[in-house]
Design a protein around this motif. Sequence first.
Motif, short mmCIF file in Angstrom:
data_model
loop_
_atom_site.label_atom_id
_atom_site.label_comp_id
_atom_site.label_asym_id
_atom_site.label_seq_id
_atom_site.Cartn_x
_atom_site.Cartn_y
_atom_site.Cartn_z
N PHE A 455 56.37 0.95 13.99
CA PHE A 455 57.01 -0.30 13.60
C PHE A 455 58.48 -0.21 14.00
O PHE A 455 59.34 0.19 13.22
CB PHE A 455 56.88 -0.53 12.09
N LYS A 456 58.78 -0.61 15.23
CA LYS A 456 60.14 -0.49 15.73
C LYS A 456 61.06 -1.58 15.20
O LYS A 456 62.28 -1.45 15.28
CB LYS A 456 60.12 -0.50 17.25
N ASP A 457 60.48 -2.69 14.70
CA ASP A 457 61.30 -3.77 14.16
C ASP A 457 61.64 -3.56 12.69
O ASP A 457 62.32 -4.39 12.09
CB ASP A 457 60.58 -5.11 14.29
N ALA A 458 61.18 -2.46 12.11
CA ALA A 458 61.40 -2.23 10.68
C ALA A 458 62.87 -2.28 10.27
O ALA A 458 63.18 -2.75 9.16
CB ALA A 458 60.79 -0.89 10.27
N PRO A 459 63.84 -1.84 11.09
CA PRO A 459 65.24 -1.88 10.65
C PRO A 459 65.75 -3.28 10.31
O PRO A 459 66.79 -3.42 9.68
CB PRO A 459 66.00 -1.27 11.82
N THR A 460 65.05 -4.32 10.75
CA THR A 460 65.49 -5.68 10.41
C THR A 460 65.10 -6.05 8.98
O THR A 460 65.51 -7.09 8.49
CB THR A 460 64.88 -6.71 11.37
N TRP A 461 64.29 -5.19 8.32
CA TRP A 461 63.89 -5.45 6.94
C TRP A 461 64.77 -4.65 6.00
O TRP A 461 65.37 -3.66 6.39
CB TRP A 461 62.41 -5.11 6.76
N PRO A 462 64.85 -5.06 4.73
CA PRO A 462 65.77 -4.39 3.80
C PRO A 462 65.31 -3.00 3.40
O PRO A 462 64.13 -2.67 3.50
CB PRO A 462 65.77 -5.33 2.59
N ALA A 463 66.26 -2.20 2.95
CA ALA A 463 65.92 -0.91 2.40
C ALA A 463 65.07 -1.10 1.16
O ALA A 463 65.20 -2.08 0.44
CB ALA A 463 67.19 -0.12 2.07
N GLY A 464 64.18 -0.17 0.89
CA GLY A 464 63.33 -0.28 -0.29
C GLY A 464 62.14 0.65 -0.20
O GLY A 464 62.21 1.70 0.44
N ARG A 465 61.03 0.24 -0.80
CA ARG A 465 59.82 1.05 -0.85
C ARG A 465 58.74 0.35 -0.03
O ARG A 465 58.46 -0.84 -0.24
CB ARG A 465 59.38 1.24 -2.30
N TYR A 466 58.11 1.08 0.87
CA TYR A 466 57.16 0.50 1.81
C TYR A 466 55.85 1.29 1.84
O TYR A 466 55.75 2.39 1.29
CB TYR A 466 57.76 0.45 3.22
N GLN A 467 54.87 0.71 2.57
CA GLN A 467 53.55 1.33 2.68
C GLN A 467 52.87 0.79 3.93
O GLN A 467 53.04 -0.39 4.28
CB GLN A 467 52.73 0.99 1.44
N VAL A 468 52.12 1.63 4.62
CA VAL A 468 51.35 1.21 5.79
C VAL A 468 49.89 1.06 5.39
O VAL A 468 49.31 1.97 4.78
CB VAL A 468 51.50 2.21 6.95
N TRP A 469 49.29 -0.10 5.74
CA TRP A 469 47.90 -0.40 5.38
C TRP A 469 47.05 -0.58 6.63
O TRP A 469 47.49 -1.19 7.61
CB TRP A 469 47.83 -1.69 4.57
N VAL A 470 45.83 -0.09 6.57
CA VAL A 470 44.81 -0.41 7.56
C VAL A 470 44.08 -1.66 7.05
O VAL A 470 43.46 -1.64 5.98
CB VAL A 470 43.81 0.74 7.74
N ASP A 471 44.20 -2.76 7.81
CA ASP A 471 43.53 -4.00 7.38
C ASP A 471 42.73 -4.59 8.54
O ASP A 471 42.87 -5.74 8.90
CB ASP A 471 44.53 -5.01 6.83
N ASP A 472 41.89 -3.76 9.10
CA ASP A 472 41.06 -4.12 10.25
C ASP A 472 39.64 -4.43 9.76
O ASP A 472 39.09 -3.70 8.93
CB ASP A 472 41.04 -2.95 11.23
N SER A 473 39.03 -5.49 10.28
CA SER A 473 37.71 -5.91 9.81
C SER A 473 36.62 -4.87 10.08
O SER A 473 35.55 -4.91 9.47
CB SER A 473 37.31 -7.24 10.47
N ALA A 474 36.88 -3.93 10.98
CA ALA A 474 35.88 -2.90 11.28
C ALA A 474 35.95 -1.71 10.32
O ALA A 474 35.06 -0.85 10.33
CB ALA A 474 36.07 -2.40 12.72
#
Length: 639
Positions: A455-474
């Motif tokens: 996620f190279k665009d992440a620096p445009t979002w604020p500092a805080g607490r994050y999480q990566v999710w797999v949300d693929d229909s397969a």
Amino acid sequence: MLYFLFPRRLSPAGLAASLLMATASFAAHAASTETEPNNDCASAQLLGKLSSGADLAGQITEGDVDYFQFTGNPGKWMEVEVVRDSSTPGNDMMAGIVDNTCLVSAANNVTVMGMVPADGKLVFAAAGYGDWSFHGLPAEFGSYHMIAGAPRHAYLVGTVLDGSTGAAPAYFSALVTLLACTSSDPASCTQAVNSAYASDRDGSYYLPLGDLPTGPYRVKMSANGFHDPKYTQVMTLGPDAGLVTQNFKLKPPSLPVGFSDFSACTYIKAGSECEFSYQVKNTTGAPVAIDVWAHTVVAQTIGAIEAVELDAGKGGRQAKRIELQPGEKLKLKQALGVAGMPSGIAGTTMLYAALADHPTELVGMFPGFDWRITETGTASPLWPQPHASLKRARRITLAKATAADAGAISGSIVDASGQPVSAHLTLRWCWDNADTVCAQSTLSTKSLANGRYSFKDAPTWPAGRYQVWVDDSAYDQAYSPAFAYDTVNSVKLAPVLAQPRSITIQDVTTCYGMPAEILVQYAVRLGDACTIGYSLTNHATAPMTVDAWIRVLSDRSGSVDNSDSRFLQITAFSTGKKAGFVPQRITLQPGETRVMSQAVNLADEPLYAGGGLAIWVSPADQPLKPAATWNQQIFAIVP
């Protein structure tokens, strides 16, 4: 409840003019200077009494927010204006009001209004442009001039409250609209020129009048679940109107079964259950046998799929059956069904009452309540608040960051054997820095053939607490551990395990046995029984015991013939075993496909009613961990 009023960047000339006018109007107020530390509610700079006002200069550094506090009489209004000092480098500014739990209640660029709460302490803030959550943005900075105190511009202000309980309306449910008129005749007031939702915290609202031409106007207030809209008399409003107050009292509709004395679940401690209570009353002159249930919608779960809808009543997935004599009241209590759920999960619960065994024959309803699971079971910010350590780290490392490593979030997706998987991913942020589950979507991407993502665009979002999710229909839904992120230092996450879908729903048929397609409307003849067919397949390597149910969302429901029956137009309920609320429970062996059929109670639906059907499957007794869904089949009742 947030007020967002026409956010716009002002030109330097406009900002300068605004600054000059504000300075002139507040020349009598003693000038002061913003003093650090004041980066959160707890350390808000104390400015004394609201009646004295404040005129101060401040500075926003990158990632900074400045908080202030006035004391005043509850119910009094305050106006805050924050304008950039155009003589120095920097960006435009934001003004915001927060409540006593540090939740943002009003936000706008340059000017915002707020009402002093019951404790007499009003907290407000200044931040860089675009920082709607007031937690600090990395690219916003500059010097500003703040004027705060009693309103000095023209506004329409007031409150919208329940006339019987004094409670504020539900979130985004009471709308106040200003109508322009062509004459003094109320019938000529047809053009909406501005509107705002009343706050779900104190019922307050405000609308600026400064940009309106002086002339005749009328105010309209409408609220979900209450009587028809209310209107004021035609009045003359405009830039010279000053502070105009219009308060509204809501009157609940008169329905055969009334809900009152409600004790809601609002903030629930992680892992705990929550019981809520309410009173039902038979307002008619005849005995009535009814089913009462709570319908819950959860937008983000920790199951294999994202969302779920379910019902709760007597001891769980069954409506509560009661009989009420004329005028009789009965206090009811039931569990929400969230035991064992982690922090970060949130939902909405609504209450329905229908004639016994006829869930579409509504006789009463309650708009319901929003709830959220937190680590402490108490209110916490609805927006990510950056840790002080992250702010410090950001300032220290800012000069060291390079284009190659400036805040990217990266990792990989693998299967059970450790092989890379290409899947769709979503980066989500947490409501709270202590949440286990981050439910708010931000960026999305797809991992490469080698399973890697970034996620190279992440620096445009604020500092805080994050999480990566797999949300693929397969694949079944999966997620990384939540992590702190400062927008500058890169984050490399451990591989996330993606499992192929364990349960799938296929071969769905309509009420008449025809193959069903998603979002295609099917006709159901008036009075016909309806049975929905489908098949379930277990793709896992172990047996699975699951619950299966169908959610019915019906429009134009209700059998009540009185002036308030329009409030009973929509119902939501589940159907499962023997067309009741209890889901069907089956055990599927590995690789097994089972053909299912479930009766759906549509026989009571009136002519031309419509709605949607959705199939849900979850592990036994774990409806908030759904395994599969098929959404949705649309129906319409025809002759």
